[in-house]
Scaffold this motif. Sequence first.
Motif, PDB file in Angstrom:
ATOM      1  N   ASP A   1      58.582  61.007  63.105  1.00  0.00           N
ATOM      2  CA  ASP A   1      57.255  61.095  63.717  1.00  0.00           C
ATOM      3  C   ASP A   1      56.533  59.755  63.690  1.00  0.00           C
ATOM      4  O   ASP A   1      55.305  59.708  63.701  1.00  0.00           O
ATOM      5  CB  ASP A   1      56.411  62.127  62.951  1.00  0.00           C
TER       6      ASP A   1
ATOM      7  N   THR B   1      54.995  59.044  67.152  1.00  0.00           N
ATOM      8  CA  THR B   1      54.053  60.076  67.608  1.00  0.00           C
ATOM      9  C   THR B   1      52.865  60.246  66.663  1.00  0.00           C
ATOM     10  O   THR B   1      51.758  60.509  67.085  1.00  0.00           O
ATOM     11  CB  THR B   1      54.766  61.442  67.737  1.00  0.00           C
TER      12      THR B   1
ATOM     13  N   LYS C   1      58.442  51.067  70.314  1.00  0.00           N
ATOM     14  CA  LYS C   1      58.911  52.382  69.867  1.00  0.00           C
ATOM     15  C   LYS C   1      60.290  52.670  70.465  1.00  0.00           C
ATOM     16  O   LYS C   1      60.466  52.524  71.677  1.00  0.00           O
ATOM     17  CB  LYS C   1      57.964  53.490  70.346  1.00  0.00           C
TER      18      LYS C   1
ATOM     19  N   LYS D   1      60.177  64.440  67.939  1.00  0.00           N
ATOM     20  CA  LYS D   1      59.918  64.455  69.380  1.00  0.00           C
ATOM     21  C   LYS D   1      59.817  63.000  69.826  1.00  0.00           C
ATOM     22  O   LYS D   1      59.237  62.169  69.113  1.00  0.00           O
ATOM     23  CB  LYS D   1      58.570  65.161  69.606  1.00  0.00           C
ATOM     24  N   MET D   2      60.359  62.726  70.995  1.00  0.00           N
ATOM     25  CA  MET D   2      60.270  61.344  71.469  1.00  0.00           C
ATOM     26  C   MET D   2      58.850  61.066  71.969  1.00  0.00           C
ATOM     27  O   MET D   2      58.288  61.876  72.713  1.00  0.00           O
ATOM     28  CB  MET D   2      61.286  61.156  72.602  1.00  0.00           C
ATOM     29  N   ALA D   3      58.264  59.951  71.556  1.00  0.00           N
ATOM     30  CA  ALA D   3      56.930  59.580  72.052  1.00  0.00           C
ATOM     31  C   ALA D   3      57.040  59.264  73.545  1.00  0.00           C
ATOM     32  O   ALA D   3      58.077  58.766  73.996  1.00  0.00           O
ATOM     33  CB  ALA D   3      56.422  58.367  71.281  1.00  0.00           C
ATOM     34  N   ASP D   4      55.982  59.546  74.300  1.00  0.00           N
ATOM     35  CA  ASP D   4      56.020  59.307  75.754  1.00  0.00           C
ATOM     36  C   ASP D   4      56.337  57.851  76.081  1.00  0.00           C
ATOM     37  O   ASP D   4      56.952  57.555  77.099  1.00  0.00           O
ATOM     38  CB  ASP D   4      54.672  59.675  76.385  1.00  0.00           C
ATOM     39  N   ASP D   5      55.877  56.951  75.213  1.00  0.00           N
ATOM     40  CA  ASP D   5      56.060  55.524  75.512  1.00  0.00           C
ATOM     41  C   ASP D   5      57.223  54.901  74.726  1.00  0.00           C
ATOM     42  O   ASP D   5      57.297  53.680  74.594  1.00  0.00           O
ATOM     43  CB  ASP D   5      54.756  54.750  75.254  1.00  0.00           C
TER      44      ASP D   5
END
Length: 216
Positions: free
Chosen positions: A126, A129, A138, A188-192
Amino acid sequence: MDIISIAIDGPAGAGKSTIAKRIAKVKNILYIDTGAMYRAITLKLLENKIDPDDKEKVELVLEDTKIQFLNGNIYLDEVNVNEEIRSPKINENVSKVAALPSVRNALVKLQRKIAENTDVIMDGRDIGTRVLPYAKFKFFLTASIEERAKRRYIELREKGYDKSYEDVVSEIVKRDKMDTERELDPLKMADDAILVDTTGKNIDEVIKMIIGHIED
Ligand code: DC
């Protein structure tokens, strides 16, 4: 100059720690293995025979625990626990402990504090995120279940633990499920984040690719 923060997230066995350690060396920055912190708390709970469901006792332990990273080693209450935290017993119990809100809050706070004034590469589930959402870089590392299990299997064998490949596969599947489906800060993969699939790639290739992004 701005502080550099690099977040590396991904499931068990994706190669995060090997790669983060090497990048830390190349860039001469601090490496923080946040999984080791969850493992150290798990070790303390097991050693003291504390049930993770006993919220009060877990909180007391958290208030009375010191976790430090010194020269690439993790210390639990001033004792080097590098080896103990990698045992099958810890592997089996850590996801449950890492899902406890009190444990996550305490460790996230500590992780943020470490990254406040120091250039750091931090790996976990995490980091991009939750822990360091403003990290400049990231990466989300992944690999096929078979390849991740193979890496863990070899690692355990090298350390002298006797586990079958099939057991390692089912343990990884179980751990992935717990880490991705837990309520608080799931994997969870961060959006960026940049997705890096390490299946079939050697360490040097992955490092070159990540450093390419950082130095772009
Ligand atoms: O990366 P690892 O296998 O050492 O992580 C051990 C466990 O800790 C894993 O089941 C997920 C959890 N973890 C977490 O919830 N958040 C992190 N930032 C790092 C690890």
